[in-house]
Design an enzyme around this catalytic site. Structure first.
Site, PDB file in Angstrom:
ATOM      1  N   LYS A 196      46.896  43.522  36.512  1.00 36.85           N
ATOM      2  CA  LYS A 196      46.550  44.455  37.587  1.00 36.85           C
ATOM      3  C   LYS A 196      47.790  44.787  38.402  1.00 36.85           C
ATOM      4  O   LYS A 196      48.257  43.931  39.161  1.00 36.85           O
ATOM      5  CB  LYS A 196      45.492  43.826  38.491  1.00 36.85           C
ATOM      6  CG  LYS A 196      44.179  43.559  37.763  1.00 36.85           C
ATOM      7  CD  LYS A 196      43.210  42.756  38.596  1.00 36.85           C
ATOM      8  CE  LYS A 196      41.936  42.471  37.827  1.00 36.85           C
ATOM      9  NZ  LYS A 196      41.048  41.544  38.524  1.00 36.85           N
TER      10      LYS A 196
ATOM     11  N   GLY B 142      37.908  43.795  36.774  1.00 37.01           N
ATOM     12  CA  GLY B 142      36.729  43.561  37.611  1.00 37.01           C
ATOM     13  C   GLY B 142      36.864  42.236  38.347  1.00 37.01           C
ATOM     14  O   GLY B 142      37.887  41.546  38.228  1.00 37.01           O
TER      15      GLY B 142
ATOM     16  N   SER C 213      37.031  38.724  38.959  1.00 36.12           N
ATOM     17  CA  SER C 213      37.088  37.603  38.008  1.00 36.12           C
ATOM     18  C   SER C 213      38.169  36.607  38.377  1.00 36.12           C
ATOM     19  O   SER C 213      39.341  36.818  38.039  1.00 36.12           O
ATOM     20  CB  SER C 213      37.374  38.157  36.603  1.00 36.12           C
ATOM     21  OG  SER C 213      38.438  39.092  36.644  1.00 36.12           O
TER      22      SER C 213
ATOM     23  N   ALA D 261      39.962  33.459  37.368  1.00 35.34           N
ATOM     24  CA  ALA D 261      40.070  32.652  36.141  1.00 35.34           C
ATOM     25  C   ALA D 261      39.444  31.270  36.363  1.00 35.34           C
ATOM     26  O   ALA D 261      38.810  30.711  35.468  1.00 35.34           O
ATOM     27  CB  ALA D 261      41.541  32.513  35.753  1.00 35.34           C
TER      28      ALA D 261
ATOM     29  N   LYS E 108      43.399  46.742  45.288  1.00 31.40           N
ATOM     30  CA  LYS E 108      42.648  45.671  45.974  1.00 31.40           C
ATOM     31  C   LYS E 108      43.531  44.433  46.186  1.00 31.40           C
ATOM     32  O   LYS E 108      43.363  43.701  47.160  1.00 31.40           O
ATOM     33  CB  LYS E 108      41.344  45.336  45.249  1.00 31.40           C
ATOM     34  CG  LYS E 108      41.475  44.705  43.872  1.00 31.40           C
ATOM     35  CD  LYS E 108      41.617  43.202  43.881  1.00 31.40           C
ATOM     36  CE  LYS E 108      42.128  42.687  42.559  1.00 31.40           C
ATOM     37  NZ  LYS E 108      42.320  41.251  42.520  1.00 31.40           N
TER      38      LYS E 108
ATOM     39  N   ASP F 127      35.989  43.950  43.001  1.00 32.57           N
ATOM     40  CA  ASP F 127      37.167  43.083  42.887  1.00 32.57           C
ATOM     41  C   ASP F 127      37.747  42.762  44.265  1.00 32.57           C
ATOM     42  O   ASP F 127      38.285  41.675  44.500  1.00 32.57           O
ATOM     43  CB  ASP F 127      38.209  43.775  41.989  1.00 32.57           C
ATOM     44  CG  ASP F 127      39.061  42.777  41.234  1.00 32.57           C
ATOM     45  OD1 ASP F 127      38.973  41.573  41.517  1.00 32.57           O
ATOM     46  OD2 ASP F 127      39.845  43.200  40.358  1.00 32.57           O
TER      47      ASP F 127
ATOM     48  N   ARG G 194      45.512  34.285  44.772  1.00 33.44           N
ATOM     49  CA  ARG G 194      46.920  34.067  45.163  1.00 33.44           C
ATOM     50  C   ARG G 194      47.365  35.123  46.151  1.00 33.44           C
ATOM     51  O   ARG G 194      48.229  34.884  46.977  1.00 33.44           O
ATOM     52  CB  ARG G 194      47.818  34.187  43.940  1.00 33.44           C
ATOM     53  CG  ARG G 194      47.639  33.081  42.995  1.00 33.44           C
ATOM     54  CD  ARG G 194      48.392  33.426  41.742  1.00 33.44           C
ATOM     55  NE  ARG G 194      47.653  32.939  40.614  1.00 33.44           N
ATOM     56  CZ  ARG G 194      47.777  33.392  39.391  1.00 33.44           C
ATOM     57  NH1 ARG G 194      48.613  34.362  39.139  1.00 33.44           N
ATOM     58  NH2 ARG G 194      47.081  32.862  38.423  1.00 33.44           N
ATOM     59  N   ASN G 195      46.786  36.323  46.041  1.00 30.83           N
ATOM     60  CA  ASN G 195      47.163  37.409  46.949  1.00 30.83           C
ATOM     61  C   ASN G 195      46.688  37.094  48.373  1.00 30.83           C
ATOM     62  O   ASN G 195      47.438  37.211  49.324  1.00 30.83           O
ATOM     63  CB  ASN G 195      46.558  38.722  46.449  1.00 30.83           C
ATOM     64  CG  ASN G 195      47.122  39.091  45.097  1.00 30.83           C
ATOM     65  OD1 ASN G 195      48.315  39.347  44.965  1.00 30.83           O
ATOM     66  ND2 ASN G 195      46.285  39.085  44.073  1.00 30.83           N
TER      67      ASN G 195
ATOM     68  N   GLU H 155      50.606  39.555  42.376  1.00 32.05           N
ATOM     69  CA  GLU H 155      50.713  40.986  42.067  1.00 32.05           C
ATOM     70  C   GLU H 155      50.634  41.854  43.320  1.00 32.05           C
ATOM     71  O   GLU H 155      51.211  42.933  43.376  1.00 32.05           O
ATOM     72  CB  GLU H 155      49.601  41.414  41.094  1.00 32.05           C
ATOM     73  CG  GLU H 155      49.721  40.870  39.688  1.00 32.05           C
ATOM     74  CD  GLU H 155      50.716  41.651  38.820  1.00 32.05           C
ATOM     75  OE1 GLU H 155      51.525  42.428  39.366  1.00 32.05           O
ATOM     76  OE2 GLU H 155      50.678  41.461  37.597  1.00 32.05           O
TER      77      GLU H 155
END
Ligand code: NAD
Length: 333
Positions: free
Chosen positions: A103, A134, A136, A138, A190, A243, A254-255, A280
């Protein structure tokens, strides 16, 4: 079906398990030798200390992964995407389907991954492109928790094939979409909004402020999706608002966590030193700031994040800048 996953990090290795669960033959390619060993010898996920299927194999050899199948699942951070695609382009000898699950938007060029793939891969080796995206984490998919994703492609037949490949009756349900642009862009924007939501949390601004930032963040997702030529309705679906909901207040993101640390006073250098995985959203903020300048888009929340992260503006000053904008009506356009 046989599939090759390119990048066996948090998301790639997790998708490997999903695909093996669904009865497919999978190989994972990663440059990290330790990850490859962990998957092959210990059968453990390289990031989450959880078992992986015994039949999931990893390799350090790109040519082995390319020879294994015609379906390449791109699961590397977007910052290495162009370089890796160049290497793939120089190594492939048969047409491939490219399924992007990363992404991001490329700073400087403002390109989406589909555009980079189209630019780099010789047309005769390009069998088709799809994005699978979408809400998710991990961390949840690896525990087989219920997740809904969307697969988008300009080729309806490819989207339908991949819908069946990735779906199962127990924890993964995949929708199709013909709005490739909207799906790609929503996932990138997002992440940027999640960083800002994290900043507000780290600064202890309160839940009212966070809800406001997330909601007005949706407006910015819509503007960017439409600026690229995507559909407004896609921005309100799984790949946009969906998302954003999963990312914008979760410690699994992490964002969000990076934003929280910025809000609490840490520098990006300190954050990068501690976080070994991809963030990201920070890269997306840079790309979106450039896009806003190029296209004359109003993205005030993303701008605030840009000033703080890339120009070292104190966060409190950036928030004041946001709050003292001309009062206006609550509309998207
Ligand atoms: N983690 C999630 O929950 C999640 C969910 C959906 C989408 N994504 C997206 O997937 C992408 C990857 O995220 P991640 O969380 O798996 O990141 P990660 O940092 O955990 O994993 C990236 C992997 O790519 C490998 N890699 C880096 N450069 C490479 C190269 N040149 N060749 C081969 N392998 C290389 C790394 O060794 C690492 O194993 C990101 O764009 C992210 O936004 C992540």
């Amino acid at each position: 079906m046989k599939l090759s996953i390119i990048g066996g990090g948090a998301w790639g290795a997790t998708l490997g398990q999903l695909l093996v669960d669904n009865g497919h033959d999978v190989i994972i390619y990663d440059i990290n030798e330790q990850f490859v060993q962990t998957i092959n010898e210990k059968h453990i996920h390289p990031f989450f200390d959880l078992p992986l299927p015994q039949t999931l194999f990893a390799t350090k050899s790109l040519s082995e992964a390319l020879a294994f199948s015609d379906y390449l699942v791109l699961a590397v951070p977007t910052k290495v995407m162009r370089g890796l695609l160049n290497t793939i382009n120089n190594s492939i000898t048969t047409p491939k389907f490219f399924i992007n699950v990363s992404k991001g938007i490329e700073p400087d060029t403002s390109k989406r991954v589909s555009e980079i793939v189209e630019e780099v891969i010789r047309p005769e080796y390009m069998a088709g492109f799809a994005v699978l995206t979408g809400p998710s984490h991990a961390e949840e998919v690896i525990r087989r928790k219920l997740t809904l994703l969307t697969v988008a492609s300009k080729k309806e037949s490819l989207a339908k094939t991949l819908q069946t490949v990735f779906s199962n009756d127990t924890y993964m349900r995949v929708y199709t979409s013909d709005d490739l642009i909207g799906c790609e862009v929503g996932g990138a924007v997002k992440n940027a909004i999640a960083v800002v939501s994290g900043m507000a949390t780290g600064l202890d601004m309160g839940e009212n402020a966070r809800a406001a930032l997330i909601t007005r963040g949706i407006v910015e997702i819509v503007r960017v999706v439409e600026a690229y030529g995507g559909k407004r309705e896609t921005a309100f679906g799984l790949t946009g608002v969906g998302d954003l909901i999963v990312t914008a207040s979760s410690e699994n993101s992490r964002n969000f966590k990076a934003g929280k640390q910025i809000g609490a006073g840490k520098t990006m250098a300190q954050i990068y030193a501690e976080e070994r995985q991809t963030i990201e959203g920070v890269r997306a903020i840079e790309a979106l700031h450039q896009l806003a300048l190029k296209k004359g888009l109003s993205l005030p929340i993303i701008e605030v994040a840009y000033h703080v992260i890339f120009e070292e503006m104190p966060l409190t000053e950036a928030i004041t800048k946001l709050l003292t904008r001309t009062l206006k009506s609550e509309k998207i356009d």
